[in-house]
Design an enzyme around this catalytic site. Sequence first.
Site, mmCIF file in Angstrom:
data_model
loop_
_atom_site.group_PDB
_atom_site.id
_atom_site.type_symbol
_atom_site.label_atom_id
_atom_site.label_comp_id
_atom_site.label_asym_id
_atom_site.label_seq_id
_atom_site.Cartn_x
_atom_site.Cartn_y
_atom_site.Cartn_z
ATOM 1 N N ASP A 196 -4.117 -42.137 -2.594
ATOM 2 C CA ASP A 196 -5.304 -41.989 -3.478
ATOM 3 C C ASP A 196 -6.299 -40.899 -2.839
ATOM 4 O OD1 ASP A 196 -7.471 -41.963 -5.056
ATOM 5 O OD2 ASP A 196 -7.184 -44.284 -5.653
ATOM 6 N N TYR A 241 -15.714 -31.105 -16.338
ATOM 7 C CA TYR A 241 -14.750 -30.687 -15.527
ATOM 8 C C TYR A 241 -15.005 -29.458 -14.362
ATOM 9 C CZ TYR A 241 -10.332 -28.328 -14.017
ATOM 10 O OH TYR A 241 -9.107 -27.739 -13.476
ATOM 11 N N LYS A 285 -15.440 -29.641 -10.541
ATOM 12 C CA LYS A 285 -14.714 -28.679 -9.380
ATOM 13 C C LYS A 285 -15.645 -27.959 -8.685
ATOM 14 C CE LYS A 285 -10.727 -28.295 -9.485
ATOM 15 N NZ LYS A 285 -9.548 -28.911 -8.618
HETATM 16 N N1 LIG Z 1 -4.028 -26.963 -15.188
HETATM 17 C C1 LIG Z 1 -4.715 -25.892 -15.270
HETATM 18 O O1 LIG Z 1 -4.683 -25.221 -16.271
HETATM 19 C C2 LIG Z 1 -5.667 -25.526 -14.181
HETATM 20 C C3 LIG Z 1 -6.530 -24.377 -14.370
HETATM 21 C C4 LIG Z 1 -7.184 -24.066 -13.263
HETATM 22 C C5 LIG Z 1 -7.212 -24.710 -12.172
HETATM 23 N N2 LIG Z 1 -6.551 -25.842 -12.072
HETATM 24 C C6 LIG Z 1 -6.449 -26.344 -10.699
HETATM 25 O O2 LIG Z 1 -5.194 -26.403 -10.131
HETATM 26 C C7 LIG Z 1 -4.693 -27.552 -9.377
HETATM 27 C C8 LIG Z 1 -3.696 -28.044 -9.807
HETATM 28 O O3 LIG Z 1 -3.389 -28.617 -11.069
HETATM 29 P P1 LIG Z 1 -2.127 -29.014 -11.910
HETATM 30 O O4 LIG Z 1 -2.056 -28.231 -13.264
HETATM 31 O O5 LIG Z 1 -0.858 -29.063 -11.162
HETATM 32 O O6 LIG Z 1 -2.845 -30.442 -12.161
HETATM 33 P P2 LIG Z 1 -1.971 -31.737 -12.758
HETATM 34 O O7 LIG Z 1 -0.556 -31.427 -13.434
HETATM 35 O O8 LIG Z 1 -2.948 -32.538 -13.769
HETATM 36 O O9 LIG Z 1 -1.855 -32.525 -11.470
HETATM 37 C C9 LIG Z 1 -2.610 -33.307 -10.811
HETATM 38 C C10 LIG Z 1 -2.072 -34.370 -10.107
HETATM 39 O O10 LIG Z 1 -2.990 -35.082 -9.148
HETATM 40 C C11 LIG Z 1 -2.693 -36.438 -9.353
HETATM 41 N N3 LIG Z 1 -4.124 -37.187 -9.381
HETATM 42 C C12 LIG Z 1 -5.048 -37.459 -9.881
HETATM 43 N N4 LIG Z 1 -5.703 -38.424 -9.298
HETATM 44 C C13 LIG Z 1 -5.412 -38.445 -7.813
HETATM 45 C C14 LIG Z 1 -5.895 -39.154 -7.027
HETATM 46 N N5 LIG Z 1 -7.240 -39.738 -6.850
HETATM 47 N N6 LIG Z 1 -5.300 -39.122 -5.635
HETATM 48 C C15 LIG Z 1 -4.234 -38.537 -5.782
HETATM 49 N N7 LIG Z 1 -3.686 -37.786 -6.679
HETATM 50 C C16 LIG Z 1 -4.227 -38.039 -7.891
HETATM 51 C C17 LIG Z 1 -2.350 -36.841 -10.723
HETATM 52 O O11 LIG Z 1 -1.751 -37.874 -10.915
HETATM 53 P P3 LIG Z 1 -1.580 -38.755 -12.261
HETATM 54 O O12 LIG Z 1 -0.693 -37.991 -13.150
HETATM 55 O O13 LIG Z 1 -1.059 -39.967 -11.990
HETATM 56 O O14 LIG Z 1 -3.131 -38.907 -12.624
HETATM 57 C C18 LIG Z 1 -1.345 -35.354 -11.038
HETATM 58 O O15 LIG Z 1 -0.141 -35.873 -10.618
HETATM 59 C C19 LIG Z 1 -6.069 -28.717 -9.747
HETATM 60 O O16 LIG Z 1 -7.055 -28.461 -8.672
HETATM 61 C C20 LIG Z 1 -6.605 -27.921 -10.932
HETATM 62 O O17 LIG Z 1 -8.020 -28.496 -10.958
HETATM 63 C C21 LIG Z 1 -5.507 -26.280 -12.897
#
Ligand SMILES: NC(=O)c1ccc[n+]([C@@H]2O[C@H](COP(=O)([O-])OP(=O)(O)OC[C@H]3O[C@@H](n4cnc5c(N)ncnc54)[C@H](OP(=O)(O)O)[C@@H]3O)[C@@H](O)[C@H]2O)c1
Length: 289
Positions: A35, A124, A128
């Site tokens: 975490d 959000y 970020k």
């Molecule tokens: N998705 C988008 O459209 C988007 C757009 C722009 C930028 N981003 C950025 O890209 C990056 C990757 O995004 P993604 O889409 O791969 O996100 P995601 O699928 O939501 O994955 C995020 C992961 O982080 C885990 N997590 C949450 N809290 C945590 C903690 N305290 N310690 C450790 N792990 C934790 C979550 O676990 P749980 O599932 O158990 O909560 C999840 O597996 C992020 O930085 C996001 O802000 C995403």
Amino acid sequence: MKVLLTGANGQLGNCIKAICPLNYELINTDRQQLDITDNLAIEAIINKYKPDVIINSAAYTAVDRAEDEPTLANQINVIGPQNLAIVAKKYNIKLIHISTDYVFDGNQNIPYIENDVTNPINIYGKTKRDGEITVLNNYPSSIIIRTSWVFSEYGNNFVKTMLKLSKTRTELSVINDQIGNPTYAGDIALTIFDILEKNIPGGIYHYCGDQSVSWYEFAKRIFDIEQQLNSTIKKSPVNVSPILTKDYPTKACRPLYSVLDMQKINLLTGISGSDWNKALRHVIPRINL
Ligand SMILES: NC(=O)c1ccc[n+]([C@@H]2O[C@H](COP(=O)([O-])OP(=O)(O)OC[C@H]3O[C@@H](n4cnc5c(N)ncnc54)[C@H](OP(=O)(O)O)[C@@H]3O)[C@@H](O)[C@H]2O)c1
């Protein structure tokens, strides 16, 4: 080279696991194993594995829910990355952190460069942006990749939502006045390893899809490609209609225009944008509904 990956069960985390080159030893951690808001747990895992690199793909990504859970979003998107930056600096570990196009307000109509003024319009985006600031303040050599509209064969994303809705609906209304660049998480993963090979200076870099669209245009493309891939299956096409943001109220405001300019990373490394049309052909057949 040893890489500690956080958030290994997310979209990007899964793509990193899938494409990690053989010359990297990946230590995968999901939220249960590490975490990122837990300082002591980070120190313990660093001492155990002694990684050369940390890739932080963990984040709080529920844009609407963040409006109701600002403290939790702040813990995960600000305090977590800050913890990683402090430890990475202490042990001289390279840190790669991911951020978002939602740090901008969307009032521009030309692509945003890294130095453009940020002005997030939802919780959000604010968390970020605060995460970016604290990472660079604590460890200026960190690399921050801002990306946008991420999709993949894993987890929840717009592509999956559209395909799911189309199972039960023949008519869909999709927003046509928010413009951005879809980005395949697998291409972000490749870019991260490319960056690691190229040893670029710390700071913020934009990386996203190679073409801007509205959500409506993106949805149309998803269904066109689905149709092409399944040309033998007789499924009635979904009728997608364009609507305006004002006609689809959501808890969190979203920028109307969040296209990221990629010149900085392109000039420094030769990396070019995610070919998301090609990626859709890979992803659509692999999405489990
Ligand atoms: N998705 C988008 O459209 C988007 C757009 C722009 C930028 N981003 C950025 O890209 C990056 C990757 O995004 P993604 O889409 O791969 O996100 P995601 O699928 O939501 O994955 C995020 C992961 O982080 C885990 N997590 C949450 N809290 C945590 C903690 N305290 N310690 C450790 N792990 C934790 C979550 O676990 P749980 O599932 O158990 O909560 C999840 O597996 C992020 O930085 C996001 O802000 C995403």
